[in-house]
Design a protein around this motif. Structure first.
Motif, PDB file in Angstrom:
ATOM      1  N   SER A 302       0.821  -1.205   0.000  1.00 53.96           N
ATOM      2  CA  SER A 302       0.000   0.000   0.000  1.00 53.96           C
ATOM      3  C   SER A 302       0.854   1.255   0.000  1.00 53.96           C
ATOM      4  O   SER A 302       1.844   1.354   0.720  1.00 53.96           O
ATOM      5  CB  SER A 302      -0.912   0.027   1.234  1.00 53.96           C
ATOM      6  N   VAL A 303       0.444   2.219  -0.850  1.00 49.89           N
ATOM      7  CA  VAL A 303       0.972   3.572  -0.736  1.00 49.89           C
ATOM      8  C   VAL A 303      -0.056   4.462  -0.056  1.00 49.89           C
ATOM      9  O   VAL A 303       0.190   5.649   0.164  1.00 49.89           O
ATOM     10  CB  VAL A 303       1.359   4.153  -2.113  1.00 49.89           C
ATOM     11  N   GLY A 304      -1.221   3.899   0.252  1.00 49.61           N
ATOM     12  CA  GLY A 304      -2.244   4.635   0.983  1.00 49.61           C
ATOM     13  C   GLY A 304      -3.270   5.322   0.114  1.00 49.61           C
ATOM     14  O   GLY A 304      -4.103   6.062   0.611  1.00 49.61           O
ATOM     15  N   TYR A 305      -3.226   5.077  -1.196  1.00 55.51           N
ATOM     16  CA  TYR A 305      -4.184   5.717  -2.100  1.00 55.51           C
ATOM     17  C   TYR A 305      -4.178   4.957  -3.424  1.00 55.51           C
ATOM     18  O   TYR A 305      -3.338   4.091  -3.676  1.00 55.51           O
ATOM     19  CB  TYR A 305      -3.824   7.185  -2.340  1.00 55.51           C
ATOM     20  N   ALA A 306      -5.136   5.287  -4.281  1.00 54.60           N
ATOM     21  CA  ALA A 306      -5.126   4.836  -5.673  1.00 54.60           C
ATOM     22  C   ALA A 306      -4.649   5.990  -6.542  1.00 54.60           C
ATOM     23  O   ALA A 306      -4.743   7.156  -6.151  1.00 54.60           O
ATOM     24  CB  ALA A 306      -6.517   4.384  -6.098  1.00 54.60           C
ATOM     25  N   LEU A 307      -4.126   5.679  -7.709  1.00 49.78           N
ATOM     26  CA  LEU A 307      -3.663   6.725  -8.629  1.00 49.78           C
ATOM     27  C   LEU A 307      -3.985   6.329 -10.061  1.00 49.78           C
ATOM     28  O   LEU A 307      -3.817   5.173 -10.447  1.00 49.78           O
ATOM     29  CB  LEU A 307      -2.156   6.968  -8.487  1.00 49.78           C
ATOM     30  N   GLU A 308      -4.400   7.336 -10.830  1.00 46.26           N
ATOM     31  CA  GLU A 308      -4.872   7.118 -12.192  1.00 46.26           C
ATOM     32  C   GLU A 308      -3.757   6.999 -13.210  1.00 46.26           C
ATOM     33  O   GLU A 308      -3.830   7.566 -14.316  1.00 46.26           O
ATOM     34  CB  GLU A 308      -5.809   8.268 -12.589  1.00 46.26           C
ATOM     35  N   THR A 309      -2.673   6.265 -12.913  1.00 42.45           N
ATOM     36  CA  THR A 309      -1.605   6.094 -13.881  1.00 42.45           C
ATOM     37  C   THR A 309      -2.200   5.744 -15.247  1.00 42.45           C
ATOM     38  O   THR A 309      -3.100   4.929 -15.348  1.00 42.45           O
ATOM     39  CB  THR A 309      -0.615   5.018 -13.406  1.00 42.45           C
ATOM     40  N   GLN A 310      -1.676   6.368 -16.299  1.00 42.98           N
ATOM     41  CA  GLN A 310      -2.359   6.368 -17.594  1.00 42.98           C
ATOM     42  C   GLN A 310      -2.533   4.959 -18.148  1.00 42.98           C
ATOM     43  O   GLN A 310      -1.563   4.208 -18.270  1.00 42.98           O
ATOM     44  CB  GLN A 310      -1.593   7.247 -18.583  1.00 42.98           C
ATOM     45  N   THR A 311      -3.744   4.620 -18.463  1.00 45.39           N
ATOM     46  CA  THR A 311      -4.210   3.328 -18.987  1.00 45.39           C
ATOM     47  C   THR A 311      -4.216   2.214 -17.959  1.00 45.39           C
ATOM     48  O   THR A 311      -4.858   1.192 -18.175  1.00 45.39           O
ATOM     49  CB  THR A 311      -3.400   2.829 -20.217  1.00 45.39           C
ATOM     50  N   ARG A 312      -3.530   2.377 -16.837  1.00 42.84           N
ATOM     51  CA  ARG A 312      -3.423   1.272 -15.892  1.00 42.84           C
ATOM     52  C   ARG A 312      -3.333   1.793 -14.455  1.00 42.84           C
ATOM     53  O   ARG A 312      -2.265   1.786 -13.828  1.00 42.84           O
ATOM     54  CB  ARG A 312      -2.196   0.419 -16.233  1.00 42.84           C
ATOM     55  N   PRO A 313      -4.447   2.272 -13.887  1.00 43.15           N
ATOM     56  CA  PRO A 313      -4.417   2.796 -12.513  1.00 43.15           C
ATOM     57  C   PRO A 313      -3.905   1.781 -11.502  1.00 43.15           C
ATOM     58  O   PRO A 313      -4.058   0.564 -11.678  1.00 43.15           O
ATOM     59  CB  PRO A 313      -5.888   3.145 -12.252  1.00 43.15           C
TER      60      PRO A 313
END
Length: 471
Positions: A302-313
């Protein structure tokens, strides 16, 4: 979706635009006299993020990564890389910078010739043998490496190349890409990417875009990924872990590539089940899906959040349905159209949160009207209303108001200009600024054009001043 789990924040081919470093960049770009590039893109929140004097148009990253040894050894990996960066000078360039934090540089070559380089803080300052002509593409090759750890941003949150026991979670918003490769680390300089990551056999390295191939030799596997559409640097990932790759397609033929940690239970990925339906739903509101593939990375670390990395969150431990909808909406609102200044982040998070509301209503959950009413029920003396959404400050980028007041602003805007005009705005915004960046002023101008209304007072009340708007 940098809403931290359990944190206080959660509780509550491309030229640098004139909105970023307008004077220095414009003046230098118009001069025929050779000069160095600036050490930053001029963003008010992160003045030294990004650089001036050139556009980076393509990155070819060849990485070799050794994850940490088993516990109780330190959580430290080893990363070695060769970054080949194609840049186009925007002036006759005598010297230029790349952003790079922590890792050691072994050598730099420009146009195939060794170049001098020095380090000052997070700046890698490169002086080529000869002046680089304006407008002529050149390759810059940086050989570098070193120990990886668990870097943090200005709020103390994990970001960048975050070392995990079985690999790494790579989530770099806002300017954490410099923790793992030399880069022009600002959204205004988008580029295409080819990323190859060599890891011990049995591990999987997951990148953006399309899977080109995976080859194994001498106990190590090289995973190669290619991103054909321009991408802001903070959206690049190369996460490594004990993943199972699941490859399917939508009914329309869009490739879906999910990387799921083998140690997670099925419940951790239940929110991904409706991905194809969500894509079709958002295409009906925002236009065609903007990239060549989609998918998810769900890690048991865990980094403690989700992130919308392009094409592959990327998702920490669990991908819930609402979060999946949020990160998917970002592919239009935030990834294809990115913020020209970090203060404009509400255009990312407000739209993605509003999209969550739309999806929930479509899927039988609370209506968007009910979610708007929840926001407006927050008392006027609550600190929530003291955040200036269009200028939250560098420590307020991920404040709850940026998400929820941002979404409420869009709901209120729909009421102000009418459903038909708002629907046209929702389509035209990601179309007009596809693969580029934009500002709050750009959004207001388009809303005024589409609606035929003067919306200065509306935007002043909803996003440019503190205080609860009066309905």
């Amino acid at each position: 979706m940098r809403v931290r789990i359990g944190a206080a924040v959660a509780a509550a081919l491309l030229a640098v635009t004139t909105a970023v470093a307008p004077a220095a960049g414009a003046a230098a770009g118009q001069s025929s006299r050779p000069s160095p590039g600036e050490p930053g893109a001029g963003d008010p929140y992160f003045p030294l993020a990004g650089n001036g004097g050139y556009d980076a148009v393509h990155y070819d990253l060849d990485l070799r990564y050794q994850p940490p040894t088993p516990a109780p050894a330190p959580l430290t990996g080893e990363l070695d890389g060769v970054a080949t960066i194609t840049i186009v000078p925007t002036r006759h360039l005598t010297r230029f910078d790349l952003d790079l934090r922590g890792l050691e540089v072994e050598s730099v070559a420009v146009r195939g010739r060794p170049a001098e380089f020095t380090r000052e803080g997070d700046e890698l300052i490169i002086t080529p043998k000869t002046i680089l002509p304006r407008g002529k593409a050149v390759d810059v090759v940086v050989t570098y490496g070193g120990a990886t750890g668990r870097p943090t941003d200005i709020e103390g949150a994990l970001y960048g190349w975050v070392t995990t026991r079985d690999g790494a979670m790579v989530a770099s918003e806002p300017e954490g890409s410099m923790t793992w490769f030399p880069v022009n680390d600002h959204p205004t300089d988008k580029a295409t990417y080819d990323v190859a990551v060599t890891v011990p056999e049995g591990l999987v390295a997951v990148g953006n875009g399309d899977l080109v191939g995976a080859t194994t030799q001498d106990g190590r596997t090289t995973w190669s990924w290619s991103s054909r559409e321009p991408m802001a640097s903070y959206l690049v990932t190369a996460s490594v872990g004990n993943y199972e790759l699941r490859q399917t397609t939508t009914p329309d033929g869009l490739p879906l590539i999910d990387a799921i940690d083998r140690d997670l239970p099925p419940s951790a990925t239940a929110g991904l089940a409706q991905t194809a339906e969500m894509i079709a739903f958002f295409e009906g509101r925002f236009g065609p899906y903007p990239f060549s593939s989609y998918g998810a990375i769900v890690d048991d670390d865990s980094v403690g959040y989700a992130l919308e990395t392009q094409t592959r969150p990327i998702y920490s431990r669990r991908a819930t349905e609402s979060t999946v909808a949020h990160e998917l909406a970002h592919q239009w609102m935030g990834n294809s159209v990115s913020p020209a200044r970090w203060q404009d982040i509400w255009l990312n998070e407000g739209w993605a949160t509003y999209a969550e509301w739309l999806w929930a209503e479509h899927d039988g959950g609370p209506t968007a009207a009910a979610r708007f009413d929840e926001v407006m029920a927050i008392p006027a003396d609550n600190s929530f209303w003291q955040v200036v959404v269009a200028d939250p400050g560098p420590l307020g980028l991920f404040a709850g108001a940026v998400y929820d007041r941002g979404a409420a602003t869009l709901y209120a805007l729909r009421s102000q200009i009418g459903a038909d005009a708002f629907d046209r705005l929702s389509m035209e915004w990601p179309s007009r600024h596809a693969d580029s960046t934009a500002t709050t002023e750009d959004f207001q101008a388009l809303a005024e054009k589409v609606s035929g209304q003067d919306l200065a007072e509306f935007f002043d009340v909803w996003v440019r001043t503190a205080g609860k708007p009066m309905l």
